[in-house]
Write a protein that holds these residues in place. Sequence first.
Motif, mmCIF file in Angstrom:
data_model
loop_
_atom_site.group_PDB
_atom_site.id
_atom_site.type_symbol
_atom_site.label_atom_id
_atom_site.label_comp_id
_atom_site.label_asym_id
_atom_site.label_seq_id
_atom_site.Cartn_x
_atom_site.Cartn_y
_atom_site.Cartn_z
ATOM 1 N N LEU A 156 -26.830 -67.227 -25.160
ATOM 2 C CA LEU A 156 -26.429 -68.565 -25.607
ATOM 3 C C LEU A 156 -26.069 -68.607 -27.084
ATOM 4 O O LEU A 156 -25.088 -69.234 -27.470
ATOM 5 N N LEU A 157 -26.848 -67.918 -27.922
ATOM 6 C CA LEU A 157 -26.694 -68.043 -29.368
ATOM 7 C C LEU A 157 -25.998 -66.857 -30.016
ATOM 8 O O LEU A 157 -25.754 -66.879 -31.235
ATOM 9 N N ASP A 158 -25.707 -65.811 -29.264
ATOM 10 C CA ASP A 158 -25.028 -64.624 -29.807
ATOM 11 C C ASP A 158 -25.827 -63.992 -30.942
ATOM 12 O O ASP A 158 -25.258 -63.506 -31.928
ATOM 13 N N LEU A 159 -27.144 -63.973 -30.814
ATOM 14 C CA LEU A 159 -28.003 -63.399 -31.846
ATOM 15 C C LEU A 159 -28.698 -62.129 -31.381
ATOM 16 O O LEU A 159 -29.605 -61.634 -32.048
ATOM 17 N N GLY A 160 -28.291 -61.603 -30.237
ATOM 18 C CA GLY A 160 -28.901 -60.390 -29.713
ATOM 19 C C GLY A 160 -28.058 -59.834 -28.585
ATOM 20 O O GLY A 160 -26.937 -60.296 -28.318
ATOM 21 N N ALA A 161 -28.611 -58.824 -27.902
ATOM 22 C CA ALA A 161 -27.889 -58.188 -26.806
ATOM 23 C C ALA A 161 -27.787 -59.133 -25.612
ATOM 24 O O ALA A 161 -28.711 -59.898 -25.332
ATOM 25 N N ARG A 162 -26.662 -59.066 -24.909
ATOM 26 C CA ARG A 162 -26.469 -59.867 -23.713
ATOM 27 C C ARG A 162 -27.378 -59.374 -22.591
ATOM 28 O O ARG A 162 -27.541 -58.184 -22.383
ATOM 29 N N VAL A 163 -27.939 -60.320 -21.834
ATOM 30 C CA VAL A 163 -28.770 -60.022 -20.672
ATOM 31 C C VAL A 163 -27.930 -60.217 -19.425
ATOM 32 O O VAL A 163 -27.217 -61.223 -19.296
ATOM 33 N N SER A 164 -27.996 -59.253 -18.502
ATOM 34 C CA SER A 164 -27.240 -59.353 -17.254
ATOM 35 C C SER A 164 -27.993 -58.606 -16.171
ATOM 36 O O SER A 164 -28.986 -57.919 -16.433
ATOM 37 N N ALA A 165 -27.523 -58.748 -14.931
ATOM 38 C CA ALA A 165 -28.127 -58.007 -13.824
ATOM 39 C C ALA A 165 -27.876 -56.518 -14.005
ATOM 40 O O ALA A 165 -26.882 -56.097 -14.613
ATOM 41 N N THR A 166 -28.790 -55.702 -13.489
ATOM 42 C CA THR A 166 -28.653 -54.255 -13.607
ATOM 43 C C THR A 166 -27.357 -53.784 -12.956
ATOM 44 O O THR A 166 -27.070 -54.122 -11.808
ATOM 45 N N ASN A 444 -29.740 -68.252 -13.848
ATOM 46 C CA ASN A 444 -28.537 -68.723 -13.171
ATOM 47 C C ASN A 444 -27.855 -69.870 -13.905
ATOM 48 O O ASN A 444 -26.890 -70.449 -13.405
ATOM 49 N N TYR A 445 -28.363 -70.185 -15.097
ATOM 50 C CA TYR A 445 -27.662 -71.076 -16.019
ATOM 51 C C TYR A 445 -27.018 -70.285 -17.160
ATOM 52 O O TYR A 445 -25.916 -70.624 -17.601
ATOM 53 N N LEU A 446 -27.689 -69.253 -17.631
ATOM 54 C CA LEU A 446 -27.265 -68.582 -18.866
ATOM 55 C C LEU A 446 -26.800 -67.149 -18.667
ATOM 56 O O LEU A 446 -26.606 -66.438 -19.664
ATOM 57 N N VAL A 447 -26.613 -66.691 -17.452
ATOM 58 C CA VAL A 447 -26.091 -65.343 -17.210
ATOM 59 C C VAL A 447 -24.739 -65.457 -16.523
ATOM 60 O O VAL A 447 -24.578 -66.242 -15.590
ATOM 61 N N ASP A 448 -23.783 -64.682 -16.997
ATOM 62 C CA ASP A 448 -22.429 -64.683 -16.431
ATOM 63 C C ASP A 448 -22.011 -63.245 -16.152
ATOM 64 O O ASP A 448 -21.851 -62.458 -17.087
ATOM 65 N N PRO A 449 -21.854 -62.861 -14.861
ATOM 66 C CA PRO A 449 -22.046 -63.663 -13.655
ATOM 67 C C PRO A 449 -23.526 -63.934 -13.386
ATOM 68 O O PRO A 449 -24.386 -63.246 -13.939
ATOM 69 N N PRO A 450 -23.836 -64.944 -12.550
ATOM 70 C CA PRO A 450 -25.243 -65.288 -12.290
ATOM 71 C C PRO A 450 -26.045 -64.088 -11.818
ATOM 72 O O PRO A 450 -25.514 -63.154 -11.209
ATOM 73 N N MET A 451 -27.347 -64.122 -12.085
ATOM 74 C CA MET A 451 -28.193 -62.981 -11.736
ATOM 75 C C MET A 451 -28.507 -62.930 -10.244
ATOM 76 O O MET A 451 -28.860 -61.868 -9.728
ATOM 77 N N THR A 452 -28.426 -64.038 -9.532
ATOM 78 C CA THR A 452 -28.550 -63.993 -8.077
ATOM 79 C C THR A 452 -27.284 -63.351 -7.512
ATOM 80 O O THR A 452 -26.182 -63.873 -7.693
ATOM 81 N N LEU A 453 -27.444 -62.226 -6.834
ATOM 82 C CA LEU A 453 -26.302 -61.446 -6.370
ATOM 83 C C LEU A 453 -26.008 -61.717 -4.903
ATOM 84 O O LEU A 453 -26.839 -62.264 -4.177
ATOM 85 N N GLY A 454 -24.832 -61.321 -4.474
ATOM 86 C CA GLY A 454 -24.473 -61.430 -3.066
ATOM 87 C C GLY A 454 -24.950 -60.229 -2.278
ATOM 88 O O GLY A 454 -25.196 -59.152 -2.819
ATOM 89 N N GLY A 455 -25.112 -60.424 -0.961
ATOM 90 C CA GLY A 455 -25.497 -59.321 -0.090
ATOM 91 C C GLY A 455 -26.956 -58.949 -0.136
ATOM 92 O O GLY A 455 -27.322 -57.845 0.303
ATOM 93 N N ARG A 456 -27.825 -59.825 -0.625
ATOM 94 C CA ARG A 456 -29.270 -59.557 -0.655
ATOM 95 C C ARG A 456 -29.961 -60.383 0.429
ATOM 96 O O ARG A 456 -29.475 -61.434 0.824
ATOM 97 N N PRO A 457 -31.114 -59.912 0.932
ATOM 98 C CA PRO A 457 -31.820 -60.665 1.982
ATOM 99 C C PRO A 457 -32.234 -62.052 1.507
ATOM 100 O O PRO A 457 -32.742 -62.222 0.386
ATOM 101 N N ILE A 458 -31.993 -63.055 2.331
ATOM 102 C CA ILE A 458 -32.361 -64.438 2.012
ATOM 103 C C ILE A 458 -33.063 -65.039 3.221
ATOM 104 O O ILE A 458 -33.013 -64.482 4.332
#
Length: 527
Positions: A156-166, A444-458
Amino acid sequence: MAIRYRAGVDLLRPTAFASSRLWRTIGPLIVGATTSLLAPTPALAQRGDVFSSGGRSPYGGSHPSRRTGKQAIQDDSVYCQQTPDGRVVPKPYGGTRRNIPCGPNFAPRPRQRPSSRQVVFNYYYVNGINTPYELSGGQRGRGNYVWDAALIRGNLLDLGARVSATGVAPKASRVRIRIKSEIDRFTTVPTWNPSGMQPIMTMCTQARKPPSGGRNSMLAAGRWMIDGLCAQANRIDDFRRGSAWGGLAPFDLLECVMQAAETQPLITRAPVPQVVAMIREIFAKERRQPAATRALNFFVVIGHSQGNFFTEAIAKSFELSKEREIFERRLGILALASPSNYVSLPSAWSANRIRHYTRKDDAIVGLLHPAPFARRPFEPNLPALWDWPDDALQRHLSVLAPPLRSPLLDAMGWPVPPGCRPTREPECDPGLYHAFINSHLLENYLVDPPMTLGGRPIPREAALELARKIESRLARGLSPAMRGRLQAQLRARRQSLSPPPGPAVLDRIRAGLRDLKRTMMQEAGVG
């Protein structure tokens, strides 16, 4: 005799009084003063002065005179044109520009230039329920304050490394949050909202090495006592973490319900006094600096979920305090997935100083309907994380329904099949695949793309609801390519696999933060 002023207007005509001794004494003084006041300067006499009805226009051409104001004689040709932003254009224009007098006595005032003082934005984050300070044993994973703070700092603030899904590269944001040369600072002091998810004794959650020194009886006795204390602490922690409440920390939930029912926020509940003290300290330090060199500090408090009750209390604390300037000109709020619409604050202030965002399928939307609460969420203004049928959202996003049941709690209890190892891949946390809870998570508000991925058991129940949306689309006339894609998605839903997530909303939130900053700077005269 008669003294005439240029175009033949008689300004002074002597009478019989002129032959008197008094007139011979003071007459020359009056005539001299009057002449010096009315006579134009040589430079202006050549081109026509401001109040002249004759002469040539300084910008070419001539215009007939007309009376305006207090019967003054005005020449349009020597009037400048002023644009709406204050610039003076020395040329006659029609339309929306305004006539203003030109000349040495009517020089346009210079525009007020924005302040050149250094601007600093200070950010604070308050978390919601079910959020421990950090994971035990040094594990890396989501769902704790340390993780959330890194997410806000980097994404959000561009003050560190971006966080994303593995294994998923984060997208570069198209929206900058910086407006000019302001400085953004995220506090290094934790502003954690304490949670029942935090263990009472962290030492009991860490692997302990056997005592050195052989089978010493005193060491063995000490180990036995520690094991007994840890066993008791773990039983208490299991209850505090909500092992019998579907994973919801009961005391967190109780506190949240109490805050929703309060007509006025409680400003003494932690971490409100801590954040208020930090803001006051920075503001007091600013006021001690010389006015010409002091930095101008603004404060933005970011609240997620239950954290918004605390951010509302922070704002209320400043509204009720002597530091009115902080409340009126220096404070702003970014509200994510808020259960509160900040009803205790003045509506005009909230409209200017709060930017709020809620997904359409966020579980918090279910609190819109029950009447007993003094506070309710904002209306959702972001797209859903999953592509639910509209009737499914209406049926499941309701806390209370007859006869004395909660469709929302039922849906939140749909079991997520095992399919990942959270300790190795943070995005495999089952919470990311719980229906209506996943869209509430900060990731799922601040990660692009969202951290909830497709193709996982639900949950199977969620998959069947999502499949109905695809079936309704297949019933329409579609191209073969589109029909093939939808049929593939339908097969995945029937296998209880998650759909591709909806659009990321990070840039929408960044744009809102930028707009909030601009508003605050403009109101303080530095925009």
